[in-house]
Structures are given as structure tokens and as C-alpha cells.
Design a protein around this motif. Structure first.
Motif, PDB file in Angstrom:
ATOM      1  N   LEU A  68       0.826  -1.202   0.000  1.00 49.07           N
ATOM      2  CA  LEU A  68       0.000   0.000   0.000  1.00 49.07           C
ATOM      3  C   LEU A  68       0.862   1.253   0.000  1.00 49.07           C
ATOM      4  CD1 LEU A  68      -2.733  -1.193   2.509  1.00 49.07           C
ATOM      5  CD2 LEU A  68      -3.009  -0.843   0.048  1.00 49.07           C
ATOM      6  N   LEU A  69       1.954   1.243   0.738  1.00 54.14           N
ATOM      7  CA  LEU A  69       2.867   2.384   0.725  1.00 54.14           C
ATOM      8  C   LEU A  69       3.464   2.587  -0.660  1.00 54.14           C
ATOM      9  CD1 LEU A  69       4.577   4.586   2.134  1.00 54.14           C
ATOM     10  CD2 LEU A  69       6.273   2.802   2.613  1.00 54.14           C
ATOM     11  N   ALA A  70       3.778   1.492  -1.330  1.00 51.71           N
ATOM     12  CA  ALA A  70       4.420   1.569  -2.646  1.00 51.71           C
ATOM     13  C   ALA A  70       3.539   2.220  -3.700  1.00 51.71           C
ATOM     14  CB  ALA A  70       4.828   0.164  -3.098  1.00 51.71           C
ATOM     15  N   GLU A  71       2.247   2.407  -3.401  1.00 52.27           N
ATOM     16  CA  GLU A  71       1.362   3.089  -4.349  1.00 52.27           C
ATOM     17  C   GLU A  71       1.625   4.595  -4.395  1.00 52.27           C
ATOM     18  OE1 GLU A  71      -0.849   1.928  -6.540  1.00 52.27           O
ATOM     19  OE2 GLU A  71      -0.286  -0.127  -6.027  1.00 52.27           O
ATOM     20  N   ARG A  72       2.339   5.117  -3.400  1.00 47.99           N
ATOM     21  CA  ARG A  72       2.682   6.531  -3.447  1.00 47.99           C
ATOM     22  C   ARG A  72       3.709   6.787  -4.540  1.00 47.99           C
ATOM     23  NH1 ARG A  72       3.040   9.779   2.260  1.00 47.99           N
ATOM     24  NH2 ARG A  72       4.330  11.093   0.913  1.00 47.99           N
ATOM     25  N   ARG A  73       3.599   7.941  -5.189  1.00 47.89           N
ATOM     26  CA  ARG A  73       4.515   8.275  -6.270  1.00 47.89           C
ATOM     27  C   ARG A  73       5.424   9.441  -5.912  1.00 47.89           C
ATOM     28  NH1 ARG A  73       3.681   3.928  -7.084  1.00 47.89           N
ATOM     29  NH2 ARG A  73       2.448   2.940  -8.730  1.00 47.89           N
ATOM     30  N   ASP A  74       5.516   9.727  -4.607  1.00 50.59           N
ATOM     31  CA  ASP A  74       6.375  10.822  -4.163  1.00 50.59           C
ATOM     32  C   ASP A  74       7.323  10.361  -3.062  1.00 50.59           C
ATOM     33  OD1 ASP A  74       4.483  10.378  -2.206  1.00 50.59           O
ATOM     34  OD2 ASP A  74       4.063  12.500  -1.834  1.00 50.59           O
ATOM     35  N   LEU A  75       7.685   9.091  -3.092  1.00 52.29           N
ATOM     36  CA  LEU A  75       8.524   8.539  -2.026  1.00 52.29           C
ATOM     37  C   LEU A  75       9.987   8.943  -2.201  1.00 52.29           C
ATOM     38  CD1 LEU A  75       6.972   4.952  -1.954  1.00 52.29           C
ATOM     39  CD2 LEU A  75       6.638   6.771  -0.252  1.00 52.29           C
ATOM     40  N   PRO A  76      10.720   9.079  -1.092  1.00 48.21           N
ATOM     41  CA  PRO A  76      12.155   9.360  -1.189  1.00 48.21           C
ATOM     42  C   PRO A  76      12.876   8.229  -1.924  1.00 48.21           C
ATOM     43  CG  PRO A  76      11.353   9.678   1.062  1.00 48.21           C
ATOM     44  CD  PRO A  76      10.241   9.027   0.299  1.00 48.21           C
ATOM     45  N   ALA A  77      13.995   8.571  -2.551  1.00 44.01           N
ATOM     46  CA  ALA A  77      14.718   7.607  -3.383  1.00 44.01           C
ATOM     47  C   ALA A  77      15.130   6.369  -2.594  1.00 44.01           C
ATOM     48  CB  ALA A  77      15.946   8.279  -3.993  1.00 44.01           C
ATOM     49  N   GLU A  78      15.557   6.555  -1.347  1.00 41.29           N
ATOM     50  CA  GLU A  78      16.015   5.393  -0.580  1.00 41.29           C
ATOM     51  C   GLU A  78      14.862   4.438  -0.256  1.00 41.29           C
ATOM     52  OE1 GLU A  78      15.341   8.827   2.351  1.00 41.29           O
ATOM     53  OE2 GLU A  78      16.210   8.508   0.337  1.00 41.29           O
ATOM     54  N   ILE A  79      13.657   4.999  -0.066  1.00 40.11           N
ATOM     55  CA  ILE A  79      12.474   4.151   0.185  1.00 40.11           C
ATOM     56  C   ILE A  79      12.090   3.419  -1.095  1.00 40.11           C
ATOM     57  CG2 ILE A  79      10.049   4.153   0.851  1.00 40.11           C
ATOM     58  CD1 ILE A  79      11.820   4.768   3.185  1.00 40.11           C
ATOM     59  N   VAL A  80      12.144   4.129  -2.204  1.00 40.28           N
ATOM     60  CA  VAL A  80      11.824   3.505  -3.494  1.00 40.28           C
ATOM     61  C   VAL A  80      12.772   2.338  -3.763  1.00 40.28           C
ATOM     62  CG1 VAL A  80      11.731   3.855  -5.998  1.00 40.28           C
ATOM     63  CG2 VAL A  80      10.844   5.616  -4.454  1.00 40.28           C
ATOM     64  N   ASP A  81      14.050   2.549  -3.542  1.00 40.99           N
ATOM     65  CA  ASP A  81      15.028   1.485  -3.783  1.00 40.99           C
ATOM     66  C   ASP A  81      14.767   0.277  -2.886  1.00 40.99           C
ATOM     67  OD1 ASP A  81      16.301   2.894  -5.749  1.00 40.99           O
ATOM     68  OD2 ASP A  81      17.845   3.724  -4.439  1.00 40.99           O
ATOM     69  N   ALA A  82      14.416   0.545  -1.632  1.00 44.07           N
ATOM     70  CA  ALA A  82      14.150  -0.555  -0.709  1.00 44.07           C
ATOM     71  C   ALA A  82      12.923  -1.356  -1.147  1.00 44.07           C
ATOM     72  CB  ALA A  82      13.960  -0.012   0.703  1.00 44.07           C
ATOM     73  N   LEU A  83      11.886  -0.667  -1.563  1.00 45.63           N
ATOM     74  CA  LEU A  83      10.670  -1.358  -1.993  1.00 45.63           C
ATOM     75  C   LEU A  83      10.874  -2.069  -3.328  1.00 45.63           C
ATOM     76  CD1 LEU A  83       8.030   1.355  -1.009  1.00 45.63           C
ATOM     77  CD2 LEU A  83       8.510  -0.790   0.183  1.00 45.63           C
ATOM     78  N   ALA A  84      11.712  -1.485  -4.177  1.00 48.07           N
ATOM     79  CA  ALA A  84      11.985  -2.125  -5.467  1.00 48.07           C
ATOM     80  C   ALA A  84      12.730  -3.441  -5.291  1.00 48.07           C
ATOM     81  CB  ALA A  84      12.791  -1.181  -6.358  1.00 48.07           C
ATOM     82  N   ALA A  85      13.466  -3.566  -4.193  1.00 49.18           N
ATOM     83  CA  ALA A  85      14.202  -4.804  -3.914  1.00 49.18           C
ATOM     84  C   ALA A  85      13.442  -5.721  -2.967  1.00 49.18           C
ATOM     85  CB  ALA A  85      15.561  -4.453  -3.311  1.00 49.18           C
ATOM     86  N   ASP A  86      12.183  -5.418  -2.730  1.00 48.64           N
ATOM     87  CA  ASP A  86      11.378  -6.206  -1.791  1.00 48.64           C
ATOM     88  C   ASP A  86      11.248  -7.648  -2.278  1.00 48.64           C
ATOM     89  OD1 ASP A  86       9.271  -5.274   0.584  1.00 48.64           O
ATOM     90  OD2 ASP A  86       8.701  -7.141  -0.403  1.00 48.64           O
ATOM     91  N   PRO A  87      11.272  -8.619  -1.373  1.00 42.74           N
ATOM     92  CA  PRO A  87      11.130 -10.022  -1.806  1.00 42.74           C
ATOM     93  C   PRO A  87       9.712 -10.387  -2.228  1.00 42.74           C
ATOM     94  CG  PRO A  87      11.285  -9.892   0.587  1.00 42.74           C
ATOM     95  CD  PRO A  87      11.579  -8.521   0.067  1.00 42.74           C
TER      96      PRO A  87
END
Length: 503
Positions: free
Chosen positions: A356-375
Motif C-alpha cells: 500500500l505504501l508503494a502506491e505513493r509516487r512521491d517517495l524518497p529515493a532510498e524508500i523507493v530502492d528498498a521497496l523495489a528490492a522487496d522479496p
């Protein structure tokens, strides 16, 4: 050829001389497509309006026609469109107020800024539909007068009008201070008592299923109450009694109001109807204490609605997200989360919450990277369209999660042309990905040609400016008329081809 011409008529790159040629031979469908063009000159708009009112009306609404271009006698619907836009002439309103066609008078009654004498004429119209339409949109003074109208249908329309004074809305609910309504649409036509069944055999009957009158005009009164409950101008003290009304529909409408007292909220939270409780759960007025109680509601729709409440405590979202199927949507509370809350959400042990958090499109880069590598693939699917992700990161998502994430990666606005070609070749193919590639602004001819193999993506790709001209020409003969129109409307279609296609 018909679909080719309809597509050409909508093509933004069609030269003006070909637009003129199409106007000269247009049927109703082609004229309709031409009327949607943004580049029409005034002369072209007037010529199109002369082809019929089906074309003149949308042109009037788009501001392409003026009062000088319209004859209200031969083009009454176009005249009504200009009156509806507030740029018609007062004398048109006086003419149309006595038009023999009821539907025209009804349309006029909904137009703004009518002269007082026209309002008076429409208020006394012999057809209740006209008076009800006037009541729905008129000024406070006229709404106050029409609240005393003998027909319940008109009173119901007054109850829906947000310009109706609150004291009048209260009177409509209680009936106090008003003479009883004498008629409704049911007893106008049927001997009472009468209930209109759901399978009426009469083809000309327009009574709604369940319409009923036993002399009290009950179905119309029910609708009046529904309209008053929906109307934000209705005083809260006038409607709180509906919390105990036998109609779940009215209780549900009450539960949606933003001015409910807390005791009424508590009563509705225990309502036997899940629909009422679900409506209440999304209402910010209920307060945090009641939200905690509703989080344990046995009905999943109630819990889902609570998750969409913009004021739901963040601490309730983990249980709601894990116990209820919310789907991939940006919840209001997550959209409003502070930077510290975002960090906590990203670190949650619940994949549903990270998704649900990943639906935001204004996340900081470090959060985006962490979610992009989510298992978890669900989390990666949600973050994949986030702008700013590199091709390397997007490819890694596909390599790790495969077909589950291909479509969402293709929807990323920063996906490179090379990556889109890579996704178009993916095995097994992802049909949703073809549709995303086909509408992507960076799609290459190679990627678009691959999309043509998918039926639904083919319709989208046919309109893409990067599609090779030879492919566009081939698609003009496609078996799917939607593909044909899209190809003909493609702005990259060569002008020479356009010229050959216009008779």
C-alpha cells in the motif's frame, strides 16, 4: 471506408483543406468526429452545425458557436445548449418556455439565469417533469415557493437542490408548516393502493420498480428523504432521527453525512446492515475510538471502508491490510503519512502494508530502492511504475519476479525504449504489458509491432505516432473497426495517404 473517415475526422494532423472536404460529405458519424476537433475554425464549426443538431449541440457546448450562429426555431437544442452555458439570448428562453415539446421545456428549466417571467411560466407548467427540473436547479426564493407545490415529485426535487434554504429542507422532512402533497407520479396514473412490480409488461411504462402509493405517496416521500439526507444544506438536527428508520437505504445515506453527532455515529456503528456500517466506516466524523471498534467488524466491506477513511489511525492499518483484501490503491491515510510514518511503513513486517505504501509516487529515493528490492512480488508490482527508477533496477525486477511484474514495469514513465523492447519479447508474454507498451510515449517501432499481436493492444498501438507508416496503412484494412479508426486517427499517418482516403 466509413470507419477510416471517422478516424481521419478525428486525426489532429489532418490538413485543413481535407477537413473542409470531409465536412462537405460527412454523415452523422463523421460529423460527430469532426465536431470533436480542437482546431476547427468558426466557419467550419458553423458549416458542421448546419448538418444537424446532433453536431450543433456539442459545438455549442464547446464554445465553437455563438448566439448569432443559431436559429432557435430550427435549432432549438443548440439554442438550449447555449442557454445552458449562459450565453443564449433571453428571448430564446421566452420562446422555448412554451415549446410544445415537453423535453425541451424540461431542458430549459435546468438552465441558469433564466428571466423571472420565464421562471414563472415554467413554475406553472402543466407537465410535472418541467416543474421538478426547475425545482432542482432554481434559486432559494423559487425553491421555497415550490416546496409548497401539490405534487410530491416537485417537492422531492426541491429537497435535492442545495440552494434550498435549510429551514425549508427541514419542513420537507417533517411536513410541518407545509400543506400535504396531493399527487405523485404513481397516483397520477394508477388507482391506489398500487405497487409497481419489477417485471412490468407495459413497454411504455416509465414508473420505477417499487414505485408505490397508498394515498401517502410513500415511494416519492422515501426519495424526498433520500435527497434531503444527501443534501449538505439540510440541518443535521433534522435528519438524526433517521438512524432508527426502517429503510437501510436512508440509514446508509445518513451514515455518509459529515455533520453527524457522535451518539448517532455510535448507533449506526451497531446497525444490522453491513452497507450502513461500511458507509459510516469511511466517514472521518466517527472519531478514533469508534474506528478501533469498527476495525474488528465481522464484515470485510466495513473493514475495507475503514481502511479508506482519511483519518484512520496508522496503527490500525496493519490489521486491516492483512485481514482484508484492499487491492492496489493509494489509501488517503497513507497518502498523508509524514516522512517518519513513511519510514515505519516501509519497514513493516506486513507485505500488504508495504504494498500500500508503494502506491505513493512521491517517495524518497532510498524508500523507493528498498521497496523495489522487496522479496514480495505484490510490493514490487506497486512500486514498479514509480518515476525515477533506473533501467537496471526495472530489469532486475523482471528478472527476479518474471511475468508477475512485467506489465507494471512497462507502465513506468521512465522505462527506456530498449527496456520496452525487452519487455515486448518477454517469455511467457504478458498481455497487459503489451497494452502498457502500446500507450507508452517511449515505445519504439519494434516494440509497437510486437504489440500488434495482442488484440486489445493492437487497438492502442494503431494510434501510436511511432508506429511505422507501412503498418498504419495495413491496419486501415483491419477486421477490427476500432483498429481501423485508431490507425486513421494516427497523427503520423502520411498526408499523401490521408489525401487518397478522403473522397
Amino acid at each position: 471506408m466509413h470507419h477510416v473517415l471517422c478516424g481521419l475526422a478525428a486525426n489532429p494532423a489532418l490538413p485543413t483543406e481535407l477537413v473542409d472536404r470531409l465536412i462537405g460529405m460527412a454523415d452523422a458519424d463523421v460529423a460527430s468526429a469532426l465536431a470533436s476537433r480542437e482546431d476547427l475554425s468558426h466557419a467550419q464549426a458553423v458549416a458542421l452545425a448546419g448538418l444537424g443538431e446532433e453536431t450543433a449541440v456539442p459545438l455549442a457546448y464547446k464554445g465553437k458557436l455563438t448566439a448569432a450562429d443559431i436559429d432557435p426555431v430550427t435549432q432549438p437544442h443548440a439554442a438550449l445548449a447555449l442557454l445552458d452555458e449562459g450565453v443564449g439570448r433571453p428571448e430564446w428562453a421566452r420562446l422555448l418556455a412554451t415549446d410544445p415539446v415537453v423535453e425541451r421545456r424540461e431542458k430549459l428549466a435546468g438552465c441558469p439565469g433564466l428571466p423571472p417571467d420565464v421562471v414563472k411560466t415554467l413554475s406553472a407548467d402543466p407537465d410535472v417533469r418541467v416543474v421538478a427540473e426547475l425545482a432542482l436547479w432554481t434559486t432559494p426564493d423559487t425553491a421555497t415557493r415550490l416546496a409548497r407545490h401539490p405534487h410530491a415529485e416537485v417537492r422531492s426535487a426541491v429537497a435535492a437542490n442545495e440552494a434550498t434554504p435549510p429551514v425549508v429542507l427541514a419542513m420537507l422532512i417533517t411536513g410541518e408548516g407545509l400543506p400535504p402533497a396531493q399527487r405523485c407520479l404513481v397516483c397520477d396514473r394508477e388507482a391506489t393502493p398500487f405497487v409497481h412490480g419489477p417485471h412490468c409488461p407495459r413497454p411504455d411504462c416509465d414508473l420505477l420498480p417499487g414505485a408505490a402509493c397508498d394515498g401517502s405517496h410513500q415511494s416519492t416521500v422515501h426519495r424526498l428523504h433520500e435527497e434531503a439526507l444527501r443534501n449538505p444544506a439540510t440541518p443535521a438536527e433534522s435528519v438524526v432521527g433517521f438512524a432508527d428508520h426502517p429503510s437501510p437505504l436512508l440509514r446508509r445515506q445518513l451514515a455518509a453525512r459529515s455533520d453527524l453527532p457522535r451518539p448517532v455515529c455510535a448507533r449506526l456503528a451497531a446497525d444490522p446492515s453491513p452497507g450502513v456500517r461500511a458507509e459510516l466506516a469511511e466517514n472521518p466524523v466517527i472519531g478514533e475510538a469508534l474506528m478501533h471498534g469498527m476495525a474488528a467488524d465481522r464484515d470485510p466491506d466495513v473493514r475495507r471502508s475503514l481502511a479508506h477513511n482519511p483519518d484512520v489511525p496508522l496503527g490500525l492499518l496493519p490489521s486491516l491490510a492483512t485481514a482484508t483484501k484492499i487491492g492496489s490503491t493509494l489509501l488517503p491515510r497513507i497518502a498523508a503519512a509524514s516522512p517518519d510514518e513513511v519510514k515505519k511503513l516501509a519497514e513493516s513486517r506486513h507485505p500488504a502494508l508495504r504494498m500500500l505504501l508503494a502506491e505513493r509516487r512521491d517517495l524518497p529515493a532510498e524508500i523507493v530502492d528498498a521497496l523495489a528490492a522487496d522479496p514480495d512480488a505484490k510490493v514490487v508490482k506497486s512500486i514498479a511504475p514509480h518515476p525515477g527508477l533506473s533501467d537496471t533496477r526495472l530489469r532486475a525486477m523482471v528478472d527476479h519476479h518474471g511475468v508477475q511484474v512485467v506489465a507494471k514495469v512497462a507502465a513506468n514513465p521512465d522505462a527506456s525504449p530498449a527496456l520496452l523492447e525487452y519487455l515486448a519479447r518477454h517469455q511467457p508474454p504478458a498481455h497487459k504489458a503489451f497494452r502498457e507498451i502500446a500507450r507508452h510515449r517511449k515505445a519504439t517501432p519494434v516494440a509497437l509491432l510486437a504489440c500488434l499481436a495482442d488484440k486489445r493492444a493492437r487497438r492502442i498501438a494503431a494510434a501510436h505516432p511511432a508506429l511505422p507508416p507501412t503498418a498504419m496503412a495495413d491496419l486501415l484494412g483491419d477486421d477490427d473497426w476500432l483498429v481501423v479508426e485508431a490507425a486513421a486517427a494516427n497523427p503520423s499517418l502520411p498526408h499523401a495517404v490521408m489525401s487518397e482516403l478522403v473522397p
